[in-house]
Design a protein around this motif. Structure first.
Motif, PDB file in Angstrom:
ATOM      1  N   SER A   1     -11.975 -54.058 -68.095  1.00 45.72           N
ATOM      2  CA  SER A   1     -12.297 -55.357 -67.546  1.00 45.72           C
ATOM      3  C   SER A   1     -12.012 -55.408 -66.056  1.00 45.72           C
ATOM      4  CB  SER A   1     -11.511 -56.433 -68.312  1.00 45.72           C
ATOM      5  OG  SER A   1     -11.921 -57.708 -67.908  1.00 45.72           O
ATOM      6  N   SER A   2     -11.619 -56.599 -65.567  1.00 45.41           N
ATOM      7  CA  SER A   2     -11.509 -56.812 -64.132  1.00 45.41           C
ATOM      8  C   SER A   2     -10.405 -56.000 -63.484  1.00 45.41           C
ATOM      9  CB  SER A   2     -11.282 -58.293 -63.849  1.00 45.41           C
ATOM     10  OG  SER A   2     -10.139 -58.746 -64.546  1.00 45.41           O
ATOM     11  N   LEU A   3      -9.342 -55.680 -64.210  1.00 50.36           N
ATOM     12  CA  LEU A   3      -8.266 -54.911 -63.591  1.00 50.36           C
ATOM     13  C   LEU A   3      -8.753 -53.556 -63.119  1.00 50.36           C
ATOM     14  CD1 LEU A   3      -4.860 -55.317 -65.459  1.00 50.36           C
ATOM     15  CD2 LEU A   3      -5.421 -55.822 -63.094  1.00 50.36           C
ATOM     16  N   ALA A   4      -9.458 -52.842 -63.978  1.00 55.52           N
ATOM     17  CA  ALA A   4      -9.926 -51.515 -63.601  1.00 55.52           C
ATOM     18  C   ALA A   4     -11.039 -51.587 -62.567  1.00 55.52           C
ATOM     19  CB  ALA A   4     -10.413 -50.771 -64.844  1.00 55.52           C
ATOM     20  N   ALA A   5     -11.796 -52.674 -62.592  1.00 51.81           N
ATOM     21  CA  ALA A   5     -12.972 -52.764 -61.733  1.00 51.81           C
ATOM     22  C   ALA A   5     -12.686 -53.395 -60.377  1.00 51.81           C
ATOM     23  CB  ALA A   5     -14.060 -53.584 -62.443  1.00 51.81           C
TER      24      ALA A   5
ATOM     25  N   PRO B   1     -12.064 -54.162 -56.745  1.00 47.49           N
ATOM     26  CA  PRO B   1     -12.090 -53.385 -55.505  1.00 47.49           C
ATOM     27  C   PRO B   1     -10.824 -53.646 -54.712  1.00 47.49           C
ATOM     28  CG  PRO B   1     -13.390 -55.383 -55.245  1.00 47.49           C
ATOM     29  CD  PRO B   1     -12.952 -55.337 -56.696  1.00 47.49           C
ATOM     30  N   ASP B   2     -10.495 -52.763 -53.778  1.00 47.83           N
ATOM     31  CA  ASP B   2      -9.303 -52.921 -52.961  1.00 47.83           C
ATOM     32  C   ASP B   2      -9.577 -53.849 -51.791  1.00 47.83           C
ATOM     33  OD1 ASP B   2      -8.069 -49.552 -53.437  1.00 47.83           O
ATOM     34  OD2 ASP B   2      -7.815 -51.376 -54.603  1.00 47.83           O
ATOM     35  N   GLU B   3      -9.905 -55.080 -52.119  1.00 49.98           N
ATOM     36  CA  GLU B   3     -10.110 -56.101 -51.105  1.00 49.98           C
ATOM     37  C   GLU B   3      -8.937 -57.070 -51.167  1.00 49.98           C
ATOM     38  OE1 GLU B   3     -13.837 -57.885 -51.902  1.00 49.98           O
ATOM     39  OE2 GLU B   3     -14.995 -56.063 -51.598  1.00 49.98           O
ATOM     40  N   PRO B   4      -8.515 -57.629 -50.024  1.00 47.87           N
ATOM     41  CA  PRO B   4      -7.303 -58.436 -49.999  1.00 47.87           C
ATOM     42  C   PRO B   4      -7.229 -59.521 -51.062  1.00 47.87           C
ATOM     43  CG  PRO B   4      -8.068 -58.042 -47.775  1.00 47.87           C
ATOM     44  CD  PRO B   4      -9.122 -57.468 -48.690  1.00 47.87           C
ATOM     45  N   GLY B   5      -8.283 -60.358 -51.198  1.00 49.31           N
ATOM     46  CA  GLY B   5      -8.235 -61.443 -52.167  1.00 49.31           C
ATOM     47  C   GLY B   5      -8.145 -60.931 -53.587  1.00 49.31           C
ATOM     48  N   GLU B   6      -8.960 -59.929 -53.922  1.00 49.85           N
ATOM     49  CA  GLU B   6      -8.962 -59.376 -55.265  1.00 49.85           C
ATOM     50  C   GLU B   6      -7.663 -58.634 -55.550  1.00 49.85           C
ATOM     51  OE1 GLU B   6     -12.365 -61.141 -56.170  1.00 49.85           O
ATOM     52  OE2 GLU B   6     -11.382 -59.772 -57.566  1.00 49.85           O
ATOM     53  N   ALA B   7      -7.156 -57.916 -54.552  1.00 46.75           N
ATOM     54  CA  ALA B   7      -5.921 -57.157 -54.744  1.00 46.75           C
ATOM     55  C   ALA B   7      -4.767 -58.095 -55.078  1.00 46.75           C
ATOM     56  CB  ALA B   7      -5.608 -56.344 -53.490  1.00 46.75           C
ATOM     57  N   ARG B   8      -4.733 -59.255 -54.451  1.00 49.00           N
ATOM     58  CA  ARG B   8      -3.653 -60.197 -54.739  1.00 49.00           C
ATOM     59  C   ARG B   8      -3.719 -60.653 -56.186  1.00 49.00           C
ATOM     60  NH1 ARG B   8      -4.570 -62.097 -49.453  1.00 49.00           N
ATOM     61  NH2 ARG B   8      -5.997 -63.692 -50.198  1.00 49.00           N
ATOM     62  N   SER B   9      -4.909 -60.859 -56.700  1.00 46.60           N
ATOM     63  CA  SER B   9      -5.051 -61.314 -58.076  1.00 46.60           C
ATOM     64  C   SER B   9      -4.528 -60.272 -59.051  1.00 46.60           C
ATOM     65  CB  SER B   9      -6.520 -61.619 -58.379  1.00 46.60           C
ATOM     66  OG  SER B   9      -6.989 -62.667 -57.557  1.00 46.60           O
ATOM     67  N   ALA B  10      -4.888 -59.024 -58.856  1.00 44.78           N
ATOM     68  CA  ALA B  10      -4.410 -57.954 -59.715  1.00 44.78           C
ATOM     69  C   ALA B  10      -2.914 -57.769 -59.556  1.00 44.78           C
ATOM     70  CB  ALA B  10      -5.142 -56.657 -59.389  1.00 44.78           C
ATOM     71  N   SER B  11      -2.415 -57.909 -58.339  1.00 55.07           N
ATOM     72  CA  SER B  11      -0.991 -57.750 -58.082  1.00 55.07           C
ATOM     73  C   SER B  11      -0.175 -58.778 -58.852  1.00 55.07           C
ATOM     74  CB  SER B  11      -0.718 -57.879 -56.584  1.00 55.07           C
ATOM     75  OG  SER B  11       0.657 -57.799 -56.314  1.00 55.07           O
ATOM     76  N   VAL B  12      -0.687 -59.987 -58.951  1.00 59.90           N
ATOM     77  CA  VAL B  12       0.018 -61.033 -59.692  1.00 59.90           C
ATOM     78  C   VAL B  12       0.150 -60.641 -61.161  1.00 59.90           C
ATOM     79  CG1 VAL B  12      -0.187 -63.390 -60.568  1.00 59.90           C
ATOM     80  CG2 VAL B  12      -0.570 -62.928 -58.143  1.00 59.90           C
ATOM     81  N   VAL B  13      -0.911 -60.086 -61.733  1.00 63.53           N
ATOM     82  CA  VAL B  13      -0.872 -59.671 -63.139  1.00 63.53           C
ATOM     83  C   VAL B  13       0.188 -58.592 -63.355  1.00 63.53           C
ATOM     84  CG1 VAL B  13      -2.166 -58.590 -65.010  1.00 63.53           C
ATOM     85  CG2 VAL B  13      -3.280 -60.285 -63.548  1.00 63.53           C
ATOM     86  N   VAL B  14       0.187 -57.580 -62.490  1.00 64.75           N
ATOM     87  CA  VAL B  14       1.161 -56.494 -62.610  1.00 64.75           C
ATOM     88  C   VAL B  14       2.576 -57.013 -62.358  1.00 64.75           C
ATOM     89  CG1 VAL B  14       1.890 -54.246 -61.707  1.00 64.75           C
ATOM     90  CG2 VAL B  14      -0.547 -54.758 -61.974  1.00 64.75           C
ATOM     91  N   THR B  15       2.732 -57.865 -61.345  1.00 65.35           N
ATOM     92  CA  THR B  15       4.045 -58.439 -61.030  1.00 65.35           C
ATOM     93  C   THR B  15       4.605 -59.204 -62.218  1.00 65.35           C
ATOM     94  OG1 THR B  15       3.470 -58.663 -58.683  1.00 65.35           O
ATOM     95  CG2 THR B  15       5.310 -59.980 -59.479  1.00 65.35           C
TER      96      THR B  15
ATOM     97  N   ALA C   1       3.077 -55.602 -55.830  1.00 66.13           N
ATOM     98  CA  ALA C   1       3.906 -56.088 -56.939  1.00 66.13           C
ATOM     99  C   ALA C   1       5.364 -55.719 -56.721  1.00 66.13           C
ATOM    100  CB  ALA C   1       3.400 -55.511 -58.267  1.00 66.13           C
ATOM    101  N   PHE C   2       5.611 -54.470 -56.305  1.00 69.89           N
ATOM    102  CA  PHE C   2       6.976 -54.024 -56.041  1.00 69.89           C
ATOM    103  C   PHE C   2       7.617 -54.858 -54.935  1.00 69.89           C
ATOM    104  CE2 PHE C   2       6.816 -49.322 -57.631  1.00 69.89           C
ATOM    105  CZ  PHE C   2       6.590 -49.784 -58.919  1.00 69.89           C
ATOM    106  N   LYS C   3       6.860 -55.123 -53.870  1.00 65.32           N
ATOM    107  CA  LYS C   3       7.382 -55.903 -52.745  1.00 65.32           C
ATOM    108  C   LYS C   3       7.812 -57.291 -53.203  1.00 65.32           C
ATOM    109  CE  LYS C   3       6.071 -57.589 -48.135  1.00 65.32           C
ATOM    110  NZ  LYS C   3       4.974 -57.633 -47.118  1.00 65.32           N
ATOM    111  N   GLN C   4       6.989 -57.899 -54.042  1.00 64.22           N
ATOM    112  CA  GLN C   4       7.307 -59.228 -54.563  1.00 64.22           C
ATOM    113  C   GLN C   4       8.582 -59.197 -55.406  1.00 64.22           C
ATOM    114  OE1 GLN C   4       5.807 -62.163 -54.038  1.00 64.22           O
ATOM    115  NE2 GLN C   4       7.081 -63.317 -55.481  1.00 64.22           N
ATOM    116  N   LEU C   5       8.692 -58.202 -56.279  1.00 72.35           N
ATOM    117  CA  LEU C   5       9.839 -58.126 -57.184  1.00 72.35           C
ATOM    118  C   LEU C   5      11.122 -57.726 -56.463  1.00 72.35           C
ATOM    119  CD1 LEU C   5       8.028 -56.530 -60.241  1.00 72.35           C
ATOM    120  CD2 LEU C   5       8.901 -58.872 -60.061  1.00 72.35           C
ATOM    121  N   VAL C   6      11.003 -56.950 -55.403  1.00 75.44           N
ATOM    122  CA  VAL C   6      12.176 -56.640 -54.570  1.00 75.44           C
ATOM    123  C   VAL C   6      12.672 -57.933 -53.915  1.00 75.44           C
ATOM    124  CG1 VAL C   6      12.971 -55.503 -52.461  1.00 75.44           C
ATOM    125  CG2 VAL C   6      11.657 -54.207 -54.157  1.00 75.44           C
TER     126      VAL C   6
END
Length: 251
Positions: A28-32, A34-48, A85-90
């Protein structure tokens, strides 16, 4: 238990976390994304959120190393997303970054627990002081319903969630979002330890009685009495954790 690569251990609870959002780690969307700032933040929230939940529940234990490449592979995302995600959790205090050693799950010391207890007693009492004059009948009724649910709760997860909801319902009328965010972060760091200390002590019964007394003071509009009780309540709960951590360090 799912093993990815050496250094990372993640249980099915994380997969369930993604599934509840309509995703699986490699589809789904996680694997797909792209490394764009807005999209990356969304995926980062899920992992975080997934990693934070694993730390709170003890799936990832204190001191355990968490490898960036392994987490990226596990969730099917880029290492840039994992770094976010790591930066947020640190910043939240759940992970600890060490030069040339990567990150590991942060371990709370007795001194840190004492300091956080003092901060909580000050911040939460201030939030309650701001909130009481603005409390509505609906606010108080919602808090009362939560206490009724707490009386019936049996699982530790349920008790912790309802305990947090009760306190949040008392502070929310203050409308001080920055203060409430700091309080929420401090509480989350406590919860992963209280999960175990509450199972080993009888403090929970005392805590629930203090909740009921606190609500009665709020109903009466007794700001000074309510804030005083809240401080004592937080300090007592914090000392349960401090004593537990001191005992563990001695052992």
């Amino acid at each position: 238990m799912i093993h990815s690569r050496p250094g990372v251990r993640i249980e099915f609870g994380l997969v369930a976390h993604l599934s509840r959002m309509g995703m699986t780690p490699r589809q789904s969307s996680l694997a797909a994304l792209p490394d764009e700032p807005g999209e990356a933040r969304s995926a980062s929230v899920v992992v975080t959120d997934a990693l934070r939940e694993a730390i709170i529940r003890g799936t990832l234990r204190g001191g355990e190393r968490v490898r960036q490449d392994a987490v990226a592979s596990r969730f099917g995302v880029s290492q840039m997303i994992v770094r976010e995600a790591f930066k947020q959790l640190v910043g939240e205090g759940f992970l600890k970054a060490e030069p040339r050693r990567g990150v590991s799950v942060a371990v709370l010391t007795a001194d840190e627990a004492w300091e956080m207890t003092q901060l909580r007693s000050l911040l939460e009492a201030q939030a309650l002081e701001w909130a009481i004059p603005r409390m509505t009948k609906a606010d108080l009724e919602a808090a009362a319903r939560t206490l009724a649910e707490l009386d019936k709760a049996r699982s530790t997860d349920r008790i912790i969630a309802l305990n947090a909801r009760f306190h949040e319902s008392l502070y929310a009328p203050a409308g001080r979002q920055r203060t409430l965010a700091i309080i929420a972060n401090l509480r989350l760091n406590f919860e992963r330890y209280l999960r175990f200390t509450w199972e080993e002590t009888r403090h929970l019964d005392q805590s629930q009685q203090e909740h009921k007394d606190l609500l009665a003071l709020c109903l009466a509009g007794d700001t000074e009495g309510a804030c005083g009780l809240l401080k004592r309540h937080i300090l007592a709960t914090g000392m349960v954790l401090v004593d537990h951590l001191k005992a563990g360090a001695t052992e």
